[in-house]
Design an enzyme around this catalytic site. Sequence first.
Site, mmCIF file in Angstrom:
data_model
loop_
_atom_site.group_PDB
_atom_site.id
_atom_site.type_symbol
_atom_site.label_atom_id
_atom_site.label_comp_id
_atom_site.label_asym_id
_atom_site.label_seq_id
_atom_site.Cartn_x
_atom_site.Cartn_y
_atom_site.Cartn_z
ATOM 1 N N ASN A 7 -7.690 -0.190 1.011
ATOM 2 C CA ASN A 7 -8.450 0.332 -0.181
ATOM 3 C C ASN A 7 -9.064 1.566 0.066
ATOM 4 O OD1 ASN A 7 -10.911 0.692 -1.746
ATOM 5 N ND2 ASN A 7 -11.357 -1.556 -1.963
ATOM 6 N N GLU A 34 -8.251 -0.032 -5.385
ATOM 7 C CA GLU A 34 -9.538 0.714 -5.854
ATOM 8 C C GLU A 34 -8.888 2.260 -6.057
ATOM 9 O OE1 GLU A 34 -13.707 0.353 -5.998
ATOM 10 O OE2 GLU A 34 -13.455 -0.217 -3.936
ATOM 11 N N ASP A 146 -7.913 -6.006 -0.391
ATOM 12 C CA ASP A 146 -9.430 -6.066 0.010
ATOM 13 C C ASP A 146 -9.698 -7.393 -0.578
ATOM 14 O OD1 ASP A 146 -12.187 -5.925 0.000
ATOM 15 O OD2 ASP A 146 -12.274 -4.099 -1.124
ATOM 16 N N ASN A 148 -12.579 -8.931 -0.194
ATOM 17 C CA ASN A 148 -14.068 -9.079 -0.732
ATOM 18 C C ASN A 148 -14.582 -10.345 0.150
ATOM 19 O OD1 ASN A 148 -15.278 -6.599 -1.199
ATOM 20 N ND2 ASN A 148 -14.385 -7.038 -3.163
ATOM 21 N N ASP A 217 -10.461 -6.674 4.730
ATOM 22 C CA ASP A 217 -9.165 -6.393 4.292
ATOM 23 C C ASP A 217 -8.109 -7.216 5.187
ATOM 24 O OD1 ASP A 217 -9.650 -3.763 2.494
ATOM 25 O OD2 ASP A 217 -11.129 -3.752 4.037
ATOM 26 N N ASP A 246 -14.555 4.056 2.453
ATOM 27 C CA ASP A 246 -15.498 3.216 3.241
ATOM 28 C C ASP A 246 -14.517 1.993 4.008
ATOM 29 O OD1 ASP A 246 -15.078 2.423 0.841
ATOM 30 O OD2 ASP A 246 -17.109 1.713 0.496
ATOM 31 N N HIS A 247 -13.391 2.106 3.729
ATOM 32 C CA HIS A 247 -12.300 1.002 4.373
ATOM 33 C C HIS A 247 -11.236 1.750 5.137
ATOM 34 C CE1 HIS A 247 -13.135 -2.589 1.423
ATOM 35 N NE2 HIS A 247 -13.731 -1.611 0.587
#
Length: 254
Positions: A7, A34, A146, A148, A217, A246-247
Amino acid sequence: MRIATWNVNSVRARLQRVADWITEWEPDLLCMQETKVVDAEFPREAFESLGYGVEVFGQKTYNGVAMAFRKEPSAIFRGFPDDLRDADRRLIGGIFGDLRVINVYAPNGTQLGTERFTQKLEWFRRLRSFLEASAMPADPVLICGDFNVVPEDRDVYDPELWRGRLLFTEDEHQALDHLMDWGLIDAFRLRTPEAGHYSWWDYRAGMFHKGQGLRIDLILVTNALVRRTKSVVIDRNARKGPKPSDHAPVIIDL
DNA sequence: ATGGCTACTCCTAGTAGA
């Protein structure tokens, strides 16, 4: 064959980081989520100059998925077959050799008890239906992205703090379990049972520095690919340095 | 202590992410 999922949190904001990472890791296939860019504006040239082809399924500002690959797939698919025209762009996949790869960005859900949360659970049911309609559990199938959802206690730095929170609710666990009950295995856990391995860390409050993250992930594979899996790792180095996503990427070698 | 950051947008403040 090396397949990675990442991501990137905006492919344009992250372009140099992504290009550097590809040069370092040389994946055969990189699945991105994303991307946050419409297809016409996707920075294809940066990938092509590294020797990669690109297939994209993007939209403005939010969501968006893409695949960069060294060998062209024999087929590509985008979204769920019954998606509305303005549906979120969260799924792209392709046939790579004998492998069916599905690259997903699951909805976040925003808040418990909202319509968006209900839609998140429904999205997992639709992914399961899509699998049932398009593949067999005996086939070599890989779903990455991802999700989530934090699968288990060992995938979060403080399970008691997170239990019942968004990403770590019973409803989300059931949704992920039902998907995996089709015949999928969490490839990272084949050889790495211990806690403390994460793929996402909040930008705020120095969470990465404190080692406080979540593993959301995932690379899910059918039994046919379990036998072919050599290693699965998370590259937490990609979370360091200037302007990181951030991933962190997750990489499987088959 | 539901957020301390980041990226996006017909931009300079509001929304979303996880």
